[in-house]
Every structure is written in structure tokens, then in C-alpha cells.
Design a protein around this motif. Structure first.
Motif, PDB file in Angstrom:
ATOM      1  N   ILE A   1      -3.140   5.372 -14.219  1.00 57.03           N
ATOM      2  CA  ILE A   1      -3.399   4.493 -15.551  1.00 57.03           C
ATOM      3  C   ILE A   1      -2.140   3.488 -15.572  1.00 57.03           C
ATOM      4  O   ILE A   1      -2.013   2.378 -15.743  1.00 57.03           O
ATOM      5  N   GLU A   2      -0.791   3.930 -15.421  1.00 56.81           N
ATOM      6  CA  GLU A   2       0.459   3.160 -15.351  1.00 56.81           C
ATOM      7  C   GLU A   2       0.314   2.086 -14.479  1.00 56.81           C
ATOM      8  O   GLU A   2       0.770   0.967 -14.914  1.00 56.81           O
ATOM      9  N   SER A   3      -0.162   2.499 -13.276  1.00 56.14           N
ATOM     10  CA  SER A   3      -0.244   1.152 -12.235  1.00 56.14           C
ATOM     11  C   SER A   3      -1.407   0.447 -12.525  1.00 56.14           C
ATOM     12  O   SER A   3      -1.285  -0.615 -11.589  1.00 56.14           O
ATOM     13  N   GLY A   4      -2.191   0.653 -13.328  1.00 56.20           N
ATOM     14  CA  GLY A   4      -3.389  -0.061 -13.162  1.00 56.20           C
ATOM     15  C   GLY A   4      -4.344   0.064 -12.326  1.00 56.20           C
ATOM     16  O   GLY A   4      -5.400  -0.785 -12.223  1.00 56.20           O
TER      17      GLY A   4
ATOM     18  N   LEU B   1       0.800  -1.033  -0.063  1.00 54.22           N
ATOM     19  CA  LEU B   1      -0.003   0.082   0.001  1.00 54.22           C
ATOM     20  C   LEU B   1       0.928   1.210  -0.045  1.00 54.22           C
ATOM     21  O   LEU B   1       0.500   2.091  -0.686  1.00 54.22           O
ATOM     22  N   GLY B   2       2.102   1.098   0.684  1.00 57.62           N
ATOM     23  CA  GLY B   2       2.752   2.273   0.965  1.00 57.62           C
ATOM     24  C   GLY B   2       3.630   2.636  -0.436  1.00 57.62           C
ATOM     25  O   GLY B   2       3.524   4.055  -0.829  1.00 57.62           O
ATOM     26  N   THR B   3       4.117   1.636  -1.168  1.00 51.96           N
ATOM     27  CA  THR B   3       4.599   1.742  -2.249  1.00 51.96           C
ATOM     28  C   THR B   3       3.737   2.417  -3.629  1.00 51.96           C
ATOM     29  O   THR B   3       4.115   3.150  -4.077  1.00 51.96           O
ATOM     30  N   PHE B   4       2.508   1.945  -3.224  1.00 56.70           N
ATOM     31  CA  PHE B   4       1.529   2.450  -4.216  1.00 56.70           C
ATOM     32  C   PHE B   4       1.140   3.790  -4.252  1.00 56.70           C
ATOM     33  O   PHE B   4       1.346   4.701  -5.134  1.00 56.70           O
TER      34      PHE B   4
END
Length: 137
Positions: free
Chosen positions: A98-101, A19-22
């Protein structure tokens, strides 16, 4: 007004690192240290704005993070509404989502503001908004 925004929102997760990475990669958030918050419980602060933090709890045996339901069936906290700092920031966030889906990038026109929805890795729906009257950079 007597208030100046939201100080924090507390959420339950199974994987605070994911979650933190996102939130770091999409919103330039700052992930703090994880600390004990009681028996079988940790808390990590993810700073998502100058005065706004997600308090992310991981609680042994708690299954609430697994429960996903459609909009308006999620209980008292249905989704997060985050304010973009500028139109440029809105577009940067849109591209990263968008890039992360996490989003298809659809922008909604809600009369006085633009909005786009996303879903974080734990399934929590979020919305990023920018006022149409905000200065363009």
C-alpha cells in the motif's frame, strides 16, 4: 510430493535497479550482482524466499517488458503467486505494498487462504497468499 516449491522465475525488465529496490523494500528480498549473460544481455538474481529467485534479464532491444495486457491475456506466465511466511508477514507485506502504491490492499477470501494482488514497477502482476490454517504469530 517430489517438488519443494519454485526455484526461480525468469522475467525481462528494462530497469533491474528499480525492480530490485521494489522487491527489497516490500518483501525484504536480496538483490544479487548483475552479470553478463550473453551479448547485450545481463542477469540479476533477486532472492524472494529461502529457495526462490527471480532471474531478471535486461536485454538490449527487447520490448517485451513494455507489453502490458489484462489478466489471462498475458501469455503463458500470467502472474506470480507468492506465499507469505506467516500472517504477520502477510500484514507487513500488505502495508508495504500500500505504501509503495503497488496495491490498494484489498484482501480476498479464497476459502482456504487469503490473497492480495499487486503490480510491480515493471507491470507484472503478483499475488501474495497466506493459508488460513497457517499458525498466527
Amino acid at each position: 510430493m517430489l517438488l519443494d516449491g519454485i526455484n526461480h522465475i525468469a522475467v525481462i525488465s528494462h530497469d533491474v535497479q528499480r525492480l530490485g529496490t521494489f522487491y527489497e523494500s516490500v518483501f525484504d528480498a536480496v538483490v544479487g550482482e548483475t552479470r553478463d549473460h550473453g551479448p547485450g544481455e545481463t542477469m540479476t538474481n533477486i532472492r524472494i524466499g529461502p529457495a526462490t529467485v527471480l532471474n531478471v534479464f535486461v536485454i538490449d532491444g527487447n520490448t517485451e517488458a513494455d507489453r502490458q495486457t489484462p489478466m489471462w491475456g498475458r501469455g503463458r506466465l500470467d502472474h506470480l503467486g507468492l506465499s507469505a511466511a506467516s500472517h504477520e508477514a502477510f500484514e507487513t507485506i500488505r502495508a508495504r505494498l500500500i505504501e509503495s502504491g503497488a496495491s490498494d490492499g484489498t484482501v480476498n477470501d479464497f476459502e482456504s487462504e487469503f490473497s492480495m494482488f499487486f503490480r510491480d514497477p515493471d507491470g507484472l502482476e503478483g499475488e501474495v497468499l497466506i493459508s488460513k490454517s497457517a499458525e498466527r504469530g
